[in-house]
Design a protein around this motif. Structure first.
Motif, PDB file in Angstrom:
ATOM      1  N   UNK A  55      44.616  17.565  40.522  1.00 47.33           N
ATOM      2  CA  UNK A  55      45.258  18.225  39.261  1.00 47.33           C
ATOM      3  C   UNK A  55      44.352  17.843  37.881  1.00 47.33           C
ATOM      4  N   UNK A  56      44.357  19.206  37.236  1.00 48.57           N
ATOM      5  CA  UNK A  56      43.722  19.189  35.951  1.00 48.57           C
ATOM      6  C   UNK A  56      42.169  19.036  35.757  1.00 48.57           C
ATOM      7  N   UNK A  57      41.669  18.837  36.959  1.00 50.84           N
ATOM      8  CA  UNK A  57      40.071  19.075  36.885  1.00 50.84           C
ATOM      9  C   UNK A  57      39.700  20.074  37.587  1.00 50.84           C
ATOM     10  N   UNK A  58      38.776  21.051  36.783  1.00 51.40           N
ATOM     11  CA  UNK A  58      38.389  22.191  37.329  1.00 51.40           C
ATOM     12  C   UNK A  58      37.242  21.933  38.446  1.00 51.40           C
ATOM     13  N   UNK A  59      37.659  22.964  39.468  1.00 52.12           N
ATOM     14  CA  UNK A  59      36.709  22.777  40.706  1.00 52.12           C
ATOM     15  C   UNK A  59      36.029  24.336  40.790  1.00 52.12           C
ATOM     16  N   UNK A  60      34.745  24.079  41.215  1.00 50.52           N
ATOM     17  CA  UNK A  60      34.134  25.559  41.375  1.00 50.52           C
ATOM     18  C   UNK A  60      34.340  25.776  43.107  1.00 50.52           C
ATOM     19  N   UNK A  61      34.825  27.181  43.259  1.00 51.13           N
ATOM     20  CA  UNK A  61      35.193  27.502  44.669  1.00 51.13           C
ATOM     21  C   UNK A  61      34.344  28.712  45.131  1.00 51.13           C
ATOM     22  N   UNK A  62      33.376  28.372  45.992  1.00 49.53           N
ATOM     23  CA  UNK A  62      32.632  29.506  46.456  1.00 49.53           C
ATOM     24  C   UNK A  62      33.168  30.305  47.575  1.00 49.53           C
ATOM     25  N   UNK A  63      33.033  31.572  47.743  1.00 50.05           N
ATOM     26  CA  UNK A  63      33.665  32.443  48.647  1.00 50.05           C
ATOM     27  C   UNK A  63      32.892  33.592  48.799  1.00 50.05           C
ATOM     28  N   UNK A  64      33.111  34.444  49.799  1.00 46.38           N
ATOM     29  CA  UNK A  64      32.577  35.699  50.004  1.00 46.38           C
ATOM     30  C   UNK A  64      33.444  36.805  49.796  1.00 46.38           C
ATOM     31  N   UNK A  65      33.223  37.810  49.035  1.00 48.14           N
ATOM     32  CA  UNK A  65      34.417  38.655  48.529  1.00 48.14           C
ATOM     33  C   UNK A  65      33.693  40.282  49.141  1.00 48.14           C
ATOM     34  N   UNK A  66      34.560  41.030  49.411  1.00 46.93           N
ATOM     35  CA  UNK A  66      34.103  42.483  49.730  1.00 46.93           C
ATOM     36  C   UNK A  66      34.425  43.299  48.658  1.00 46.93           C
ATOM     37  N   UNK A  67      33.419  44.058  48.228  1.00 43.65           N
ATOM     38  CA  UNK A  67      33.638  45.138  47.186  1.00 43.65           C
ATOM     39  C   UNK A  67      33.404  46.722  47.717  1.00 43.65           C
ATOM     40  N   UNK A  68      34.408  47.480  47.325  1.00 42.47           N
ATOM     41  CA  UNK A  68      34.188  48.856  48.049  1.00 42.47           C
ATOM     42  C   UNK A  68      34.126  49.648  46.649  1.00 42.47           C
ATOM     43  N   UNK A  69      32.962  50.270  46.551  1.00 42.15           N
ATOM     44  CA  UNK A  69      32.708  51.005  45.528  1.00 42.15           C
ATOM     45  C   UNK A  69      32.436  52.688  46.109  1.00 42.15           C
ATOM     46  N   UNK A  70      33.414  53.657  45.866  1.00 41.82           N
ATOM     47  CA  UNK A  70      33.372  54.641  46.393  1.00 41.82           C
ATOM     48  C   UNK A  70      33.263  54.474  48.017  1.00 41.82           C
ATOM     49  N   UNK A  71      32.142  54.985  48.679  1.00 37.15           N
ATOM     50  CA  UNK A  71      32.044  54.934  50.138  1.00 37.15           C
ATOM     51  C   UNK A  71      31.338  53.671  50.279  1.00 37.15           C
ATOM     52  N   UNK A  72      30.725  52.878  49.548  1.00 42.82           N
ATOM     53  CA  UNK A  72      29.918  51.966  49.844  1.00 42.82           C
ATOM     54  C   UNK A  72      30.900  50.379  49.805  1.00 42.82           C
ATOM     55  N   UNK A 132      29.703  39.997  48.932  1.00 42.99           N
ATOM     56  CA  UNK A 132      29.181  39.388  47.813  1.00 42.99           C
ATOM     57  C   UNK A 132      29.291  37.875  47.791  1.00 42.99           C
ATOM     58  N   UNK A 133      28.290  37.036  47.522  1.00 43.59           N
ATOM     59  CA  UNK A 133      28.918  35.514  47.603  1.00 43.59           C
ATOM     60  C   UNK A 133      29.327  35.423  46.001  1.00 43.59           C
ATOM     61  N   UNK A 134      30.347  34.800  45.859  1.00 43.01           N
ATOM     62  CA  UNK A 134      30.880  34.482  44.536  1.00 43.01           C
ATOM     63  C   UNK A 134      31.354  33.312  44.253  1.00 43.01           C
ATOM     64  N   UNK A 135      31.475  32.997  42.944  1.00 39.70           N
ATOM     65  CA  UNK A 135      32.283  31.480  42.577  1.00 39.70           C
ATOM     66  C   UNK A 135      33.310  31.671  41.884  1.00 39.70           C
ATOM     67  N   UNK A 136      34.139  30.897  41.725  1.00 35.79           N
ATOM     68  CA  UNK A 136      35.294  30.993  40.543  1.00 35.79           C
ATOM     69  C   UNK A 136      35.541  29.297  40.075  1.00 35.79           C
ATOM     70  N   UNK A 137      35.955  29.383  38.988  1.00 36.57           N
ATOM     71  CA  UNK A 137      36.523  28.090  38.449  1.00 36.57           C
ATOM     72  C   UNK A 137      38.249  27.969  38.814  1.00 36.57           C
ATOM     73  N   UNK A 138      38.573  26.933  39.404  1.00 29.63           N
ATOM     74  CA  UNK A 138      39.774  26.884  39.608  1.00 29.63           C
ATOM     75  C   UNK A 138      40.592  25.673  38.919  1.00 29.63           C
ATOM     76  N   UNK A 139      41.589  25.513  38.094  1.00 30.36           N
ATOM     77  CA  UNK A 139      42.077  24.276  37.658  1.00 30.36           C
ATOM     78  C   UNK A 139      43.593  24.501  38.023  1.00 30.36           C
ATOM     79  N   UNK A 140      44.016  23.228  38.863  1.00 28.91           N
ATOM     80  CA  UNK A 140      45.407  23.087  39.232  1.00 28.91           C
ATOM     81  C   UNK A 140      46.222  22.648  38.368  1.00 28.91           C
ATOM     82  N   UNK A 141      47.116  23.135  37.975  1.00 28.21           N
ATOM     83  CA  UNK A 141      48.190  22.806  36.508  1.00 28.21           C
ATOM     84  C   UNK A 141      49.257  21.912  37.241  1.00 28.21           C
ATOM     85  N   UNK A 142      49.703  22.217  38.255  1.00 29.50           N
ATOM     86  CA  UNK A 142      50.848  21.623  38.867  1.00 29.50           C
ATOM     87  C   UNK A 142      50.824  21.657  40.228  1.00 29.50           C
ATOM     88  N   UNK A 143      51.765  21.287  41.277  1.00 31.44           N
ATOM     89  CA  UNK A 143      51.705  21.103  42.343  1.00 31.44           C
ATOM     90  C   UNK A 143      51.347  22.540  43.319  1.00 31.44           C
TER      91      UNK A 143
END
Ligand code: FES
Length: 183
Positions: free
Chosen positions: A72-89, A93-104
């Motif tokens: 609770x309340x402490x930012x955590x870096x979460x790594x994950x793989x996301x799929x990007x569709x750009x036209x036919x491509x 991609x490996x991405x990271x986000x910062x998540x902050x849990x505010x409540x349950x």
């Protein structure tokens, strides 16, 4: 004078229709009808081929982890793989986000990119701030600018909690602007 069947009907002169003209007329009606049918088939086909190329980048919801694992309340870096569709491509991609849990069950997720000129930043437990190493911008735990040249708060990513899992839709934003503008 010899009136050919190809040029006049056998009816009286006032009611006659030139056969050659009639044939030409039906020929062009057939050509026009075929053209309309062809266009009717071609337009949707062309649209289905072109529209993916013109469509904006599409991304999916990605499961980045269990909510219960976030403190609770402490930012955590979460790594994950996301799929990007750009036209036919389609790329992963490996991405990271910062998540902050505010409540349950409530979590806020920030883009990992500094809003000044696009560097990656990190959470500093001692300073209780997000710190960017490039030009010294800092942000509080709510993403608000607390120092440096950053022109706007951290960009918030779409997120939701389903079945105890945190789902995020990764997006990119233009840096250096006072407003959050998606790329
Ligand atoms: S890119 Fe972060 S302060 Fe410049």
């Amino acid at each position: 004078m010899n009136h050919s069947d190809d040029t006049h009907s056998s009816e009286g002169a006032g009611l006659s229709t030139p056969v050659g003209t009639r044939r030409t007329f039906f020929h062009w009606v057939t050509v026009a009808a075929a053209g309309f049918v062809g266009m009717g088939l071609a337009v949707p086909l062309l649209g289905s081929l072109i529209s993916p190329a013109l469509s904006r980048r599409k991304r999916d919801w990605v499961d980045v982890g269990g909510v219960a694992e976030l403190p609770l309340g402490r930012p955590m870096q979460l790594d994950h793989v996301t799929t990007i569709r750009d036209g036919w491509m389609e790329t992963k991609a490996q991405k990271a986000v910062w998540a902050v849990r505010r409540s349950e069950s409530e979590v806020q997720v920030f883009s990992p990119i500094c809003t000044h000129l696009g560097c990656g930043y990190r959470w500093d437990d001692g300073a209780q701030k997000f710190l960017c190493p490039c030009h010294g911008s800092s942000f509080d735990v709510n993403g608000r600018v607390t120092g440096g040249p950053a022109p706007r708060p951290l960009d918030v990513l779409p997120s939701k909690v389903e079945g105890g899992r945190l789902l995020v839709m990764y997006k990119d934003f233009k840096s250096g602007l006072t407003e959050s503008v998606e790329l």
